[in-house]
Design a protein around this motif. Structure first.
Motif, PDB file in Angstrom:
ATOM      1  N   SER A 137       0.780  -2.640   4.366  1.00  0.00           N
ATOM      2  CA  SER A 137      -0.189  -3.728   4.060  1.00  0.00           C
ATOM      3  C   SER A 137      -0.202  -3.996   2.488  1.00  0.00           C
ATOM      4  O   SER A 137       0.282  -3.386   1.716  1.00  0.00           O
ATOM      5  CB  SER A 137      -1.569  -3.024   4.631  1.00  0.00           C
ATOM      6  OG  SER A 137      -2.043  -2.129   3.669  1.00  0.00           O
ATOM      7  N   ASN A 145      -3.048  -9.173   5.926  1.00  0.00           N
ATOM      8  CA  ASN A 145      -2.955  -7.960   6.648  1.00  0.00           C
ATOM      9  C   ASN A 145      -3.504  -7.936   7.985  1.00  0.00           C
ATOM     10  O   ASN A 145      -2.938  -7.150   8.873  1.00  0.00           O
ATOM     11  CB  ASN A 145      -3.762  -6.977   5.675  1.00  0.00           C
ATOM     12  CG  ASN A 145      -2.972  -6.694   4.332  1.00  0.00           C
ATOM     13  OD1 ASN A 145      -1.868  -6.647   4.386  1.00  0.00           O
ATOM     14  ND2 ASN A 145      -3.571  -6.229   3.466  1.00  0.00           N
ATOM     15  N   GLU A 146      -4.276  -8.932   8.355  1.00  0.00           N
ATOM     16  CA  GLU A 146      -4.811  -9.253   9.756  1.00  0.00           C
ATOM     17  C   GLU A 146      -3.369  -9.499  10.660  1.00  0.00           C
ATOM     18  O   GLU A 146      -3.375  -9.069  11.869  1.00  0.00           O
ATOM     19  CB  GLU A 146      -5.798 -10.429   9.910  1.00  0.00           C
ATOM     20  CG  GLU A 146      -7.054  -9.904   9.354  1.00  0.00           C
ATOM     21  CD  GLU A 146      -7.666  -8.943  10.431  1.00  0.00           C
ATOM     22  OE1 GLU A 146      -7.748  -9.244  11.549  1.00  0.00           O
ATOM     23  OE2 GLU A 146      -8.332  -7.849   9.860  1.00  0.00           O
ATOM     24  N   SER A 204      -1.198  -5.093  -0.982  1.00  0.00           N
ATOM     25  CA  SER A 204      -2.385  -4.769  -1.898  1.00  0.00           C
ATOM     26  C   SER A 204      -2.639  -5.994  -2.919  1.00  0.00           C
ATOM     27  O   SER A 204      -3.870  -6.044  -3.148  1.00  0.00           O
ATOM     28  CB  SER A 204      -1.637  -3.476  -2.833  1.00  0.00           C
ATOM     29  OG  SER A 204      -1.613  -2.227  -1.867  1.00  0.00           O
ATOM     30  N   TYR A 205      -1.470  -6.481  -3.376  1.00  0.00           N
ATOM     31  CA  TYR A 205      -1.792  -7.476  -4.281  1.00  0.00           C
ATOM     32  C   TYR A 205      -0.326  -8.263  -4.519  1.00  0.00           C
ATOM     33  O   TYR A 205       0.719  -7.931  -4.277  1.00  0.00           O
ATOM     34  CB  TYR A 205      -2.374  -7.423  -5.554  1.00  0.00           C
ATOM     35  CG  TYR A 205      -1.248  -6.508  -6.427  1.00  0.00           C
ATOM     36  CD1 TYR A 205      -0.415  -6.913  -7.184  1.00  0.00           C
ATOM     37  CD2 TYR A 205      -1.859  -5.206  -6.622  1.00  0.00           C
ATOM     38  CE1 TYR A 205       0.289  -6.104  -8.206  1.00  0.00           C
ATOM     39  CE2 TYR A 205      -1.011  -4.490  -7.549  1.00  0.00           C
ATOM     40  CZ  TYR A 205      -0.116  -4.930  -8.219  1.00  0.00           C
ATOM     41  OH  TYR A 205       0.690  -3.907  -9.199  1.00  0.00           O
ATOM     42  N   GLN A 232      -8.470 -11.499  -3.122  1.00  0.00           N
ATOM     43  CA  GLN A 232      -8.686 -10.264  -1.968  1.00  0.00           C
ATOM     44  C   GLN A 232      -8.934 -10.861  -0.365  1.00  0.00           C
ATOM     45  O   GLN A 232      -8.370 -10.217   0.191  1.00  0.00           O
ATOM     46  CB  GLN A 232     -10.056  -9.566  -2.532  1.00  0.00           C
ATOM     47  CG  GLN A 232      -9.665  -9.149  -4.152  1.00  0.00           C
ATOM     48  CD  GLN A 232      -8.227  -7.872  -3.776  1.00  0.00           C
ATOM     49  OE1 GLN A 232      -7.963  -7.463  -2.952  1.00  0.00           O
ATOM     50  NE2 GLN A 232      -7.604  -7.791  -4.980  1.00  0.00           N
ATOM     51  N   GLU A 233      -9.540 -11.893  -0.492  1.00  0.00           N
ATOM     52  CA  GLU A 233      -9.812 -12.250   0.728  1.00  0.00           C
ATOM     53  C   GLU A 233      -8.640 -12.931   1.557  1.00  0.00           C
ATOM     54  O   GLU A 233      -8.548 -12.525   2.620  1.00  0.00           O
ATOM     55  CB  GLU A 233     -10.968 -13.423   0.758  1.00  0.00           C
ATOM     56  CG  GLU A 233     -11.514 -13.988   2.198  1.00  0.00           C
ATOM     57  CD  GLU A 233     -12.270 -12.731   2.985  1.00  0.00           C
ATOM     58  OE1 GLU A 233     -12.227 -12.545   4.202  1.00  0.00           O
ATOM     59  OE2 GLU A 233     -12.947 -12.024   2.256  1.00  0.00           O
ATOM     60  N   ASP A 234      -7.801 -13.323   0.665  1.00  0.00           N
ATOM     61  CA  ASP A 234      -6.463 -13.865   1.355  1.00  0.00           C
ATOM     62  C   ASP A 234      -5.488 -12.598   1.701  1.00  0.00           C
ATOM     63  O   ASP A 234      -4.916 -12.560   2.803  1.00  0.00           O
ATOM     64  CB  ASP A 234      -5.563 -14.480   0.135  1.00  0.00           C
ATOM     65  CG  ASP A 234      -5.788 -16.095   0.153  1.00  0.00           C
ATOM     66  OD1 ASP A 234      -6.729 -16.559   1.039  1.00  0.00           O
ATOM     67  OD2 ASP A 234      -5.272 -16.706  -0.550  1.00  0.00           O
ATOM     68  N   PHE A 235      -5.599 -11.538   1.214  1.00  0.00           N
ATOM     69  CA  PHE A 235      -4.913 -10.366   1.376  1.00  0.00           C
ATOM     70  C   PHE A 235      -5.348  -9.696   2.604  1.00  0.00           C
ATOM     71  O   PHE A 235      -4.864  -9.262   3.467  1.00  0.00           O
ATOM     72  CB  PHE A 235      -4.933  -9.408   0.139  1.00  0.00           C
ATOM     73  CG  PHE A 235      -4.309  -9.646  -1.157  1.00  0.00           C
ATOM     74  CD1 PHE A 235      -3.455 -10.744  -1.079  1.00  0.00           C
ATOM     75  CD2 PHE A 235      -4.502  -9.237  -2.274  1.00  0.00           C
ATOM     76  CE1 PHE A 235      -2.795 -11.175  -2.066  1.00  0.00           C
ATOM     77  CE2 PHE A 235      -3.858  -9.478  -3.286  1.00  0.00           C
ATOM     78  CZ  PHE A 235      -3.126 -10.544  -3.575  1.00  0.00           C
ATOM     79  N   LYS A 236      -6.777  -9.692   2.958  1.00  0.00           N
ATOM     80  CA  LYS A 236      -7.185  -9.187   4.112  1.00  0.00           C
ATOM     81  C   LYS A 236      -6.901  -9.985   5.394  1.00  0.00           C
ATOM     82  O   LYS A 236      -6.436  -9.404   6.185  1.00  0.00           O
ATOM     83  CB  LYS A 236      -8.805  -9.465   4.139  1.00  0.00           C
ATOM     84  CG  LYS A 236      -9.392  -8.273   3.170  1.00  0.00           C
ATOM     85  CD  LYS A 236     -11.062  -8.477   3.196  1.00  0.00           C
ATOM     86  CE  LYS A 236     -11.732  -7.482   1.986  1.00  0.00           C
ATOM     87  NZ  LYS A 236     -13.110  -7.750   2.022  1.00  0.00           N
ATOM     88  N   LYS A 237      -6.728 -11.133   5.090  1.00  0.00           N
ATOM     89  CA  LYS A 237      -6.367 -12.187   6.135  1.00  0.00           C
ATOM     90  C   LYS A 237      -4.645 -11.937   6.357  1.00  0.00           C
ATOM     91  O   LYS A 237      -4.378 -12.028   7.561  1.00  0.00           O
ATOM     92  CB  LYS A 237      -6.407 -13.728   5.872  1.00  0.00           C
ATOM     93  CG  LYS A 237      -8.024 -14.141   5.784  1.00  0.00           C
ATOM     94  CD  LYS A 237      -8.010 -15.435   5.379  1.00  0.00           C
ATOM     95  CE  LYS A 237      -9.513 -15.889   5.177  1.00  0.00           C
ATOM     96  NZ  LYS A 237      -9.628 -17.173   4.772  1.00  0.00           N
ATOM     97  N   SER A 279       0.691  -1.009   0.131  1.00  0.00           N
ATOM     98  CA  SER A 279       0.083  -0.005   0.084  1.00  0.00           C
ATOM     99  C   SER A 279       0.953   1.243  -0.083  1.00  0.00           C
ATOM    100  O   SER A 279       1.947   1.404   0.398  1.00  0.00           O
ATOM    101  CB  SER A 279      -0.988  -0.044   1.197  1.00  0.00           C
ATOM    102  OG  SER A 279      -1.519   1.266   1.474  1.00  0.00           O
TER     103      SER A 279
END
Length: 231
Positions: free
Chosen positions: A58, A107-108, A60-61, A100-105, A53
């Motif tokens: 974080s 970044n958690e 982004s991809y 995208q869901e993977d990236f959220k996890k 980012s």
């Protein structure tokens, strides 16, 4: 610590892990917040692009892409500047459901403030999504068999970015694909229709396609391939 310095730290740690997987060429583009990693497999080159980012560390991809080196050597005869990633990349990974869901996890993991856990989460994603993609296509022939021969033609453009028709017809020729003649002829007819409708937009691309076809059919491409194999 500035964002760029934070990025540099994260990328340096990721690089250490990628080197363990055989990646040996790295390009850091600080103003794009991006690290490219390449693994040379001879006929193919595997590329990972990791983007952080602009506002922090974080993720982004992550993109996993494949270059076919002989395709690029031929393509360069008709597109001299292949610096644009859409042209450099022969095949991109379309099998990325849930990314995208993977990236959220991933970044958690930043909430724990444990950098090691965050790096491992990024690497777990690469091992789950990108390495299987690379392993599925170890040669140009597997791309020919598994994509060109099995994917519906209308979906080709999802897999082959940029000058898709040119890349596809080169692979067909190099792999002696029996669909070569029919696919070539069909796109010549379609191209003529586009030129008639909007010559300003399509004439140059159509002429480039015809020049490429003539180059392939004349066998001139063999000199490039032979030169490549001789190193």
């Amino acid at each position: 610590m500035s964002i760029l310095n934070q990025h540099k730290k994260i990328f340096s740690l990721v690089q250490v892990e990628l080197e363990k997987l055989g990646f040996s060429e790295f390009t850091y583009r600080p103003h794009n917040y991006l690290l490219d990693a390449k693994r040379d497999m001879g006929e193919l080159t595997y590329i990972l692009s990791i983007h952080l980012s602009s506002k922090g560390i974080s993720l982004s991809y992550v993109y996993g892409d494949i270059m076919i080196n002989s395709v690029n050597k031929i393509l360069k005869q008709f597109i001299p500047d292949l610096s644009d990633n859409n042209e450099l990349i022969t095949l991109k990974n379309c099998d990325i459901d849930g990314k995208q869901e993977d990236f959220k996890k991933i970044n958690e993991q930043l909430k724990t403030k444990n950098t090691g856990d965050y790096i491992m989460a990024i690497m777990d994603h690469i091992k789950k999504i990108d390495l299987p993609f690379f392993n599925k296509y170890p040669t140009m022939e597997t791309i020919n068999q598994e994509i060109i021969n099995k994917v519906p033609e209308e979906d080709y453009f999802e897999w082959f970015p940029g000058a898709s028709l040119n890349k596809i017809i080169i692979i067909m020729k190099l792999c002696n694909n029996p669909k070569y003649e029919s696919y070539k002829s069909k796109n010549i007819k379609i191209g003529l229709q586009f030129v008639k409708q909007n010559p300003q937009m399509w004439k140059t691309k159509y002429e480039r396609y015809i020049s490429l076809i003539n180059f392939l059919d004349s066998g001139s491409y063999l000199k490039i391939i032979e030169k490549d194999s001789l190193g």
